[in-house]
Design an enzyme around this catalytic site. Sequence first.
Site, PDB file in Angstrom:
ATOM      1  N   HIS A 344      48.239 -68.666  51.546  1.00 45.26           N
ATOM      2  CA  HIS A 344      48.288 -67.416  52.322  1.00 45.26           C
ATOM      3  C   HIS A 344      47.749 -67.710  53.722  1.00 45.26           C
ATOM      4  O   HIS A 344      46.589 -68.121  53.878  1.00 45.26           O
ATOM      5  CB  HIS A 344      47.457 -66.333  51.632  1.00 45.26           C
ATOM      6  CG  HIS A 344      47.602 -65.003  52.279  1.00 45.26           C
ATOM      7  ND1 HIS A 344      48.517 -64.057  51.871  1.00 45.26           N
ATOM      8  CD2 HIS A 344      46.965 -64.484  53.356  1.00 45.26           C
ATOM      9  CE1 HIS A 344      48.423 -63.000  52.653  1.00 45.26           C
ATOM     10  NE2 HIS A 344      47.499 -63.225  53.567  1.00 45.26           N
ATOM     11  N   ALA A 345      48.576 -67.494  54.738  1.00 42.15           N
ATOM     12  CA  ALA A 345      48.212 -67.895  56.112  1.00 42.15           C
ATOM     13  C   ALA A 345      46.939 -67.201  56.589  1.00 42.15           C
ATOM     14  O   ALA A 345      46.737 -66.013  56.326  1.00 42.15           O
ATOM     15  CB  ALA A 345      49.363 -67.565  57.056  1.00 42.15           C
ATOM     16  N   HIS A 374      51.074 -63.771  64.706  1.00 44.93           N
ATOM     17  CA  HIS A 374      49.974 -62.971  64.141  1.00 44.93           C
ATOM     18  C   HIS A 374      48.699 -63.798  64.049  1.00 44.93           C
ATOM     19  O   HIS A 374      47.637 -63.393  64.523  1.00 44.93           O
ATOM     20  CB  HIS A 374      50.358 -62.461  62.741  1.00 44.93           C
ATOM     21  CG  HIS A 374      49.251 -61.701  62.089  1.00 44.93           C
ATOM     22  ND1 HIS A 374      49.037 -60.363  62.305  1.00 44.93           N
ATOM     23  CD2 HIS A 374      48.249 -62.116  61.265  1.00 44.93           C
ATOM     24  CE1 HIS A 374      47.961 -59.977  61.639  1.00 44.93           C
ATOM     25  NE2 HIS A 374      47.465 -61.024  60.991  1.00 44.93           N
ATOM     26  N   GLU A 375      48.830 -65.004  63.484  1.00 43.66           N
ATOM     27  CA  GLU A 375      47.639 -65.856  63.319  1.00 43.66           C
ATOM     28  C   GLU A 375      47.122 -66.336  64.676  1.00 43.66           C
ATOM     29  O   GLU A 375      45.907 -66.382  64.901  1.00 43.66           O
ATOM     30  CB  GLU A 375      47.972 -67.054  62.417  1.00 43.66           C
ATOM     31  CG  GLU A 375      48.418 -66.691  61.015  1.00 43.66           C
ATOM     32  CD  GLU A 375      47.460 -65.752  60.295  1.00 43.66           C
ATOM     33  OE1 GLU A 375      47.917 -65.004  59.420  1.00 43.66           O
ATOM     34  OE2 GLU A 375      46.268 -65.746  60.621  1.00 43.66           O
ATOM     35  N   HIS A 378      44.735 -63.943  66.256  1.00 41.53           N
ATOM     36  CA  HIS A 378      43.324 -64.065  65.847  1.00 41.53           C
ATOM     37  C   HIS A 378      42.646 -65.167  66.652  1.00 41.53           C
ATOM     38  O   HIS A 378      41.524 -64.992  67.147  1.00 41.53           O
ATOM     39  CB  HIS A 378      43.240 -64.418  64.356  1.00 41.53           C
ATOM     40  CG  HIS A 378      43.627 -63.320  63.424  1.00 41.53           C
ATOM     41  ND1 HIS A 378      42.978 -62.108  63.374  1.00 41.53           N
ATOM     42  CD2 HIS A 378      44.598 -63.249  62.481  1.00 41.53           C
ATOM     43  CE1 HIS A 378      43.525 -61.338  62.446  1.00 41.53           C
ATOM     44  NE2 HIS A 378      44.515 -62.003  61.889  1.00 41.53           N
ATOM     45  N   GLU A 402      43.776 -57.571  63.999  1.00 44.55           N
ATOM     46  CA  GLU A 402      45.103 -57.707  63.378  1.00 44.55           C
ATOM     47  C   GLU A 402      46.238 -57.374  64.341  1.00 44.55           C
ATOM     48  O   GLU A 402      47.388 -57.701  64.092  1.00 44.55           O
ATOM     49  CB  GLU A 402      45.190 -56.783  62.156  1.00 44.55           C
ATOM     50  CG  GLU A 402      44.179 -57.094  61.063  1.00 44.55           C
ATOM     51  CD  GLU A 402      44.164 -58.558  60.677  1.00 44.55           C
ATOM     52  OE1 GLU A 402      43.088 -59.046  60.315  1.00 44.55           O
ATOM     53  OE2 GLU A 402      45.210 -59.230  60.776  1.00 44.55           O
ATOM     54  N   HIS A 504      45.204 -59.749  49.279  1.00 45.79           N
ATOM     55  CA  HIS A 504      43.976 -59.175  49.819  1.00 45.79           C
ATOM     56  C   HIS A 504      43.126 -58.530  48.747  1.00 45.79           C
ATOM     57  O   HIS A 504      41.905 -58.431  48.900  1.00 45.79           O
ATOM     58  CB  HIS A 504      44.332 -58.162  50.898  1.00 45.79           C
ATOM     59  CG  HIS A 504      45.051 -58.760  52.061  1.00 45.79           C
ATOM     60  ND1 HIS A 504      46.306 -59.302  51.934  1.00 45.79           N
ATOM     61  CD2 HIS A 504      44.697 -58.936  53.352  1.00 45.79           C
ATOM     62  CE1 HIS A 504      46.689 -59.778  53.107  1.00 45.79           C
ATOM     63  NE2 HIS A 504      45.737 -59.574  53.984  1.00 45.79           N
ATOM     64  N   TYR A 514      45.071 -53.327  58.739  1.00 46.87           N
ATOM     65  CA  TYR A 514      46.491 -53.498  59.057  1.00 46.87           C
ATOM     66  C   TYR A 514      47.143 -52.145  59.356  1.00 46.87           C
ATOM     67  O   TYR A 514      48.027 -52.055  60.190  1.00 46.87           O
ATOM     68  CB  TYR A 514      47.205 -54.199  57.898  1.00 46.87           C
ATOM     69  CG  TYR A 514      46.658 -55.569  57.594  1.00 46.87           C
ATOM     70  CD1 TYR A 514      45.822 -55.783  56.498  1.00 46.87           C
ATOM     71  CD2 TYR A 514      46.912 -56.647  58.425  1.00 46.87           C
ATOM     72  CE1 TYR A 514      45.288 -57.037  56.245  1.00 46.87           C
ATOM     73  CE2 TYR A 514      46.386 -57.904  58.172  1.00 46.87           C
ATOM     74  CZ  TYR A 514      45.567 -58.087  57.077  1.00 46.87           C
ATOM     75  OH  TYR A 514      45.027 -59.333  56.819  1.00 46.87           O
TER      76      TYR A 514
HETATM   77  C1  X95 Z   1      45.676 -62.325  58.197  1.00 45.05           C
HETATM   78  O1  X95 Z   1      45.313 -61.188  58.494  1.00 45.05           O
HETATM   79  C2  X95 Z   1      45.950 -62.592  56.709  1.00 45.05           C
HETATM   80  C3  X95 Z   1      44.800 -63.401  56.137  1.00 45.05           C
HETATM   81  C4  X95 Z   1      40.018 -64.447  54.723  1.00 45.05           C
HETATM   82  C5  X95 Z   1      39.967 -63.273  55.472  1.00 45.05           C
HETATM   83  C6  X95 Z   1      41.246 -64.990  54.360  1.00 45.05           C
HETATM   84  C7  X95 Z   1      41.146 -62.662  55.854  1.00 45.05           C
HETATM   85  C8  X95 Z   1      43.620 -62.486  55.902  1.00 45.05           C
HETATM   86  C9  X95 Z   1      42.390 -63.198  55.489  1.00 45.05           C
HETATM   87  C10 X95 Z   1      42.425 -64.362  54.738  1.00 45.05           C
HETATM   88  O2  X95 Z   1      45.826 -63.232  58.990  1.00 45.05           O
HETATM   89  N1  X95 Z   1      53.111 -65.179  54.034  1.00 45.05           N
HETATM   90  N2  X95 Z   1      47.223 -63.284  56.539  1.00 45.05           N
HETATM   91  C11 X95 Z   1      51.830 -64.521  54.155  1.00 45.05           C
HETATM   92  C12 X95 Z   1      51.471 -64.301  55.605  1.00 45.05           C
HETATM   93  C13 X95 Z   1      50.049 -63.733  55.673  1.00 45.05           C
HETATM   94  C14 X95 Z   1      49.611 -63.453  57.077  1.00 45.05           C
HETATM   95  O3  X95 Z   1      47.949 -60.989  55.403  1.00 45.05           O
HETATM   96  C15 X95 Z   1      48.607 -61.298  56.348  1.00 45.05           C
HETATM   97  C16 X95 Z   1      48.337 -62.585  57.129  1.00 45.05           C
HETATM   98  O4  X95 Z   1      50.406 -60.421  53.986  1.00 45.05           O
HETATM   99  O5  X95 Z   1      49.588 -58.405  54.069  1.00 45.05           O
HETATM  100  C17 X95 Z   1      53.477 -60.674  60.372  1.00 45.05           C
HETATM  101  C18 X95 Z   1      53.414 -60.916  59.006  1.00 45.05           C
HETATM  102  C19 X95 Z   1      52.626 -59.758  60.962  1.00 45.05           C
HETATM  103  C20 X95 Z   1      52.495 -60.228  58.190  1.00 45.05           C
HETATM  104  C21 X95 Z   1      50.125 -57.805  59.339  1.00 45.05           C
HETATM  105  C22 X95 Z   1      50.075 -58.228  56.883  1.00 45.05           C
HETATM  106  N3  X95 Z   1      49.644 -60.599  56.770  1.00 45.05           N
HETATM  107  C23 X95 Z   1      50.031 -59.406  54.632  1.00 45.05           C
HETATM  108  C24 X95 Z   1      50.611 -58.443  58.280  1.00 45.05           C
HETATM  109  C25 X95 Z   1      51.713 -59.082  60.156  1.00 45.05           C
HETATM  110  C26 X95 Z   1      51.637 -59.293  58.785  1.00 45.05           C
HETATM  111  C27 X95 Z   1      50.296 -59.469  56.093  1.00 45.05           C
HETATM  112  N4  X95 Z   1      50.794 -58.177  60.463  1.00 45.05           N
HETATM  113 ZN    ZN Z   2      45.544 -61.030  60.423  1.00 44.59          ZN
END
Ligand code: X95
Ligand code: ZN
Length: 620
Positions: A344-345, A374-375, A378, A402, A504, A514
């Site tokens: 999970h990214a 998105h990443e 952060h 986010e 999550h 989010y």
């Molecule tokens: C994030 O917010 C999360 C990780 C410890 C603390 C470990 C917090 C949150 C985290 C992890 O960066 N294929 N990951 C999966 C992609 C996951 C990217 O949760 C996330 C992200 O999956 O509910 C593009 C794509 C724009 C997805 C909000 C919600 N992302 C999710 C999301 C985005 C999203 C989505 N904006």
């Molecule tokens: Zn995020």
Amino acid sequence: MKLSLCFVCICIMQLTNGAPAESSLNDEEKEALQLINDLNEEMNSLSNRNYVAEWAFASNITDENEKHKNEVQAETAKQTRELVKKLQKFNWREFKNEDLKRQYKLSTKLGYAILDDDDFKDLLENLSKMETNYAKVKICAHLNRTKCDLSLEPHIQTIIVRSRDPEELKYTWTQWYDAAGKPVRKNFEKYIELKTKAAKLSNYTSGAEEWLDEYEDETFEKQVEDVLTDLKPFYEQLHGYVRWRLRQKYGDLHVSEKGPIPIHLLGNIWGQTWGEIANLVAPFPNKPMVNVNAEMKAQGITPLKMFQMGDEFFQSINMTKLPKSFWENSILEKPKDGRELVCHASAWDFYSQDDVRIKQCTEVTQEQLSVVHHELGHIQYFLQYQHLPHVYRSGANPGFHEAVGDVLALSVSTPKHLEKIGLLKDYKPDEEARINQLFLTALDKVAFLPFAYTMDKYRWQILRGELKPEEWNCGFWKLRDQYSGLEPPVKRTEDDFDAPAKYHISADVEYLRYFVSFIIQFQFYKAACVKSGQYEPGNPELPLDNCDFYGSPEAGNAFKEMLSLGASKPWPDAMEVFTGERKMSGAALREYFEPLMNWLKAENEKNKVHIGWEKSDKCG
Ligand code: X95
Ligand code: ZN
């Protein structure tokens, strides 16, 4: 304590990040300032040790790395308790200096570290078990039941996105939920018990209030409900249209006329975004609807290139370039050495100088390009506030963190930008293509809102004791039905336990962030578009939904002014710096989607599409 004059002024400068102190410090405040400055390095190194151990575990899941992580985190929790005890010697609630009071207020929040050693270790073990279970799930292929090595990323996601066989989708969905949820029921019960204990020790009425406290506004839950209610008619129109089109594709056997939509047909295993079935339900199938997956592969774009593209966008608006250490330490592709890891990214701040990383099992697709942005959002925020005192090195509120990357992703997803970077060719814009484009974005951004709300509404209900353990599973599906009008493809009972099948919920990551992000990111995007001159209200040549602020230092500088505040000011002050507003509001989102809202309403009326949904009978 003798303080030389220049030292005091340096402290005050640092204390109020440059702004002159609101009022001179009294003796107690001077001492308190000295202490919190002295402890700043220790706070950074405690966080650093935490994340180094967490990273070792998340990027290579072994018993040894799990044990080491839990030991380090128990040790740093103990040291944090000691450190906070020193800070609590001061009567900081009486401080005159607002900034010093804020630093003490934020520094003395212990979170789980308030638990004693045994409870803390017990909680960590259960959290690790849930995250490990989620990361390691393997299921069998529907079409070949002896092939049982399919993981969520990339295999299961790819099936859910590509398959148009309802049976294959139903099987895959059920295998995932059975393996990712039910096995951690006991761990989840213990987690709720200890999360509740920690919250009460910090004088919160429940873990829900501890989470909500991050928004520093006791009316925030109400504000969220009001925004969701305001956008409900729009969501219902989108839901009605998608159900009507899915019925045409899959027939009455799979999609009823007036009932909830079964989740397995929506292109996402949680039903959180529906963009992956855009080509199935496009308003104008004979008009373009941007999908650059093929072009990305044809051009040989790699995961590394995707991150370089994102980095380039930030630099083009005069924001910070990724440091060398990012490229050295990040994991940008799923390792091929067979190790188990959390795919999970996520983006990581090691609370040092420039030590920021991403771990992502990146695939070369358009959807993943938005995850990359998105990443990187952060990461950019980490870099923008890393000069601040430790306690201010976080988002103005969790939703801000986010939103950053998604604001750039909105710009990248426009036909104008995709043509600019050569991913979109001979695009013929017209009103119908525009509706297709708005529809595609709505499938991700509008469909997502009730989903995001229910991820925390569910946990609030449990944490507040409003949902009893014997109704935890159908209570989850009841919320998904009530707010999203979705249901499982198969019957579920209290023998199942489906919520932890969402990352999550297995990883104890708050989700309201989010929801907030998907609202405020349109406020930020609109501000960036205005600052860059790429949007003029009422000018059909410069509409909001095709604004690309790439290359605009005016937009980036305004963005930076907000991000560089970190958590040093209440979030309305931070928002005001960028957008001039002080409230979270759905108005910018509505303005962006205005043409689509009108089109959907007319189209649904014309086709006599049923709006709304009857109660689901899939759980009980
Ligand atoms: C994030 O917010 C999360 C990780 C410890 C603390 C470990 C917090 C949150 C985290 C992890 O960066 N294929 N990951 C999966 C992609 C996951 C990217 O949760 C996330 C992200 O999956 O509910 C593009 C794509 C724009 C997805 C909000 C919600 N992302 C999710 C999301 C985005 C999203 C989505 N904006
Ligand atoms: Zn995020």
